[in-house]
Every structure is written in C-alpha cells, then in structure tokens.
Design a protein around this motif. Sequence first.
Motif, PDB file in Angstrom:
ATOM      1  N   GLU A   1      28.970 -17.315 -28.441  1.00 14.07           N
ATOM      2  CA  GLU A   1      28.373 -18.184 -27.258  1.00 14.07           C
ATOM      3  C   GLU A   1      26.711 -18.137 -27.335  1.00 14.07           C
ATOM      4  N   TYR A   2      26.364 -16.950 -27.693  1.00 15.37           N
ATOM      5  CA  TYR A   2      24.802 -16.706 -27.718  1.00 15.37           C
ATOM      6  C   TYR A   2      24.002 -17.587 -29.060  1.00 15.37           C
ATOM      7  N   THR A  54      21.895 -23.856 -19.097  1.00 16.53           N
ATOM      8  CA  THR A  54      22.575 -23.267 -18.110  1.00 16.53           C
ATOM      9  C   THR A  54      23.221 -24.176 -17.203  1.00 16.53           C
ATOM     10  N   SER A  55      22.704 -25.574 -17.233  1.00 20.58           N
ATOM     11  CA  SER A  55      23.186 -26.698 -16.356  1.00 20.58           C
ATOM     12  C   SER A  55      24.631 -27.093 -16.530  1.00 20.58           C
ATOM     13  N   PHE A  85      26.137 -23.147 -20.768  1.00 18.03           N
ATOM     14  CA  PHE A  85      26.185 -21.691 -21.220  1.00 18.03           C
ATOM     15  C   PHE A  85      25.954 -20.942 -20.103  1.00 18.03           C
ATOM     16  N   SER A  86      26.436 -19.618 -20.294  1.00 15.34           N
ATOM     17  CA  SER A  86      26.077 -18.426 -19.414  1.00 15.34           C
ATOM     18  C   SER A  86      24.718 -18.227 -19.258  1.00 15.34           C
ATOM     19  N   ALA A  87      24.115 -17.660 -18.248  1.00 16.46           N
ATOM     20  CA  ALA A  87      22.795 -17.357 -18.206  1.00 16.46           C
ATOM     21  C   ALA A  87      22.510 -16.471 -19.078  1.00 16.46           C
ATOM     22  N   GLU A  88      23.431 -15.336 -19.526  1.00 16.83           N
ATOM     23  CA  GLU A  88      22.953 -14.385 -20.658  1.00 16.83           C
ATOM     24  C   GLU A  88      22.698 -14.986 -21.916  1.00 16.83           C
ATOM     25  N   GLN A 108      19.577 -16.989 -21.905  1.00 10.36           N
ATOM     26  CA  GLN A 108      18.353 -16.083 -22.091  1.00 10.36           C
ATOM     27  C   GLN A 108      18.110 -15.714 -23.258  1.00 10.36           C
ATOM     28  N   TYR A 109      19.458 -15.227 -23.889  1.00  6.12           N
ATOM     29  CA  TYR A 109      19.159 -14.657 -25.406  1.00  6.12           C
ATOM     30  C   TYR A 109      18.735 -15.856 -26.174  1.00  6.12           C
ATOM     31  N   ALA A 110      18.963 -17.132 -25.924  1.00  2.75           N
ATOM     32  CA  ALA A 110      18.651 -18.299 -26.861  1.00  2.75           C
ATOM     33  C   ALA A 110      16.905 -18.260 -26.576  1.00  2.75           C
TER      34      ALA A 110
END
Length: 187
Positions: free
Chosen positions: A89-90, A116-117, A123-126, A129-131
């Motif tokens: 996912e990341y 994240t929308s 996608f998840s917030a994590e 953020q990684y992206a």
Amino acid sequence: MKNRKTPKPKKPIYKRIWFWIVVVIVVVVIGNSLGGGNNDKKDTASSSSAKTEKSSSSASAKQDSGSSKEAEASKSSETKPSAPSVPMEYKNALTKAKSYSSMMHMSKTGIYDQLTSDVGEGFSAEAAQYAVDNLKADYNKNALEKAKSYQSQMAMSKDAIYDQLTSGAGEKFTAEEAQYAVNNLPS
C-alpha cells in the motif's frame, strides 16, 4: 359420447428442466456480481503462499535430518532481515504521488489530501505520509508550472495566482513556494 382425451396433467414448474436451467444461470450471475471483480490475483497469492509453505515445510524436514549445526546456522540467517520491507500500500501510494507531482504539478499538501481522500485514492494516512515523505519532488518547480498554467490559460494576475497557489481551497502550496513561482513567471 365422444371419446375425449383427458388433458395430461401439467408438471409443476419446479419439475421442468428449463426452470432449473434458468435458476442456475440466475445464481451464477448473482454470484459473480456479489463476489466482486477479479479474484485471480487473490487465488494466485494464496496458491503462491501455499507453495511457499510446502517448500518451507519440506526444507524444515530436511533440516531435521541434517546436523544440528546446519540447522542453527540456517535459523540464525532466517531471523536476520536483510532489509525492512515496505508494505505494498505504501509503495502504491508513492507511485501515485509521483504521478500527481510530475503530471499535475501538485503541492505536498495537495498530494497528501488527494491520496487520503475518499473520493480520491483512499489510501491510509500512514501510506500517504510515507509517500509524501519519500517523494523526491521539486515543489518550487511544481508551483511554477501551476502558476504558468494559471497565467496562460486563465489570464490571472500575479496576485491572483499567488492567492490561488496558497489557498486552502486551491493548490495548497506554501507561501515560499508560491512566491518563488510568482517571482519566476515569464513577463
């Protein structure tokens, strides 16, 4: 009295072959529509993991028959991870972020919000953020490209472009990125 043929009694509908053919077709169609799209990937993944489990169990059986020193050496090498793995996912979020940066010239905040929308990528917030943390993007360049677009396509003034670039409802660039863009616009 004439010899009348008595009508042959009709079979109930559930005893007719065409009824069962229709039922099977309806069940298959409903099953496919409820079951979701492409299950091939899931099946492939589960069969791959089953193959991996079989090979690891056969390897452990061979280890049991071997010397204990070899088993200890292989166990110690298995417990040391060579590199931390990044969840898929990341990785997917990073790929999408690269696309948004290079094609749409989005800001860091804009990319994060799009990833994240619920109506965007979801996608998840994590993962998002990684992206954005691992995205190698020149946000000054992205702001400048957006500013050029506003200047040429919408005939906006530099002040209006700056406001659009920094707006929370607009492009969401930082003040520094927007100022860089406005300062470097062609005259």
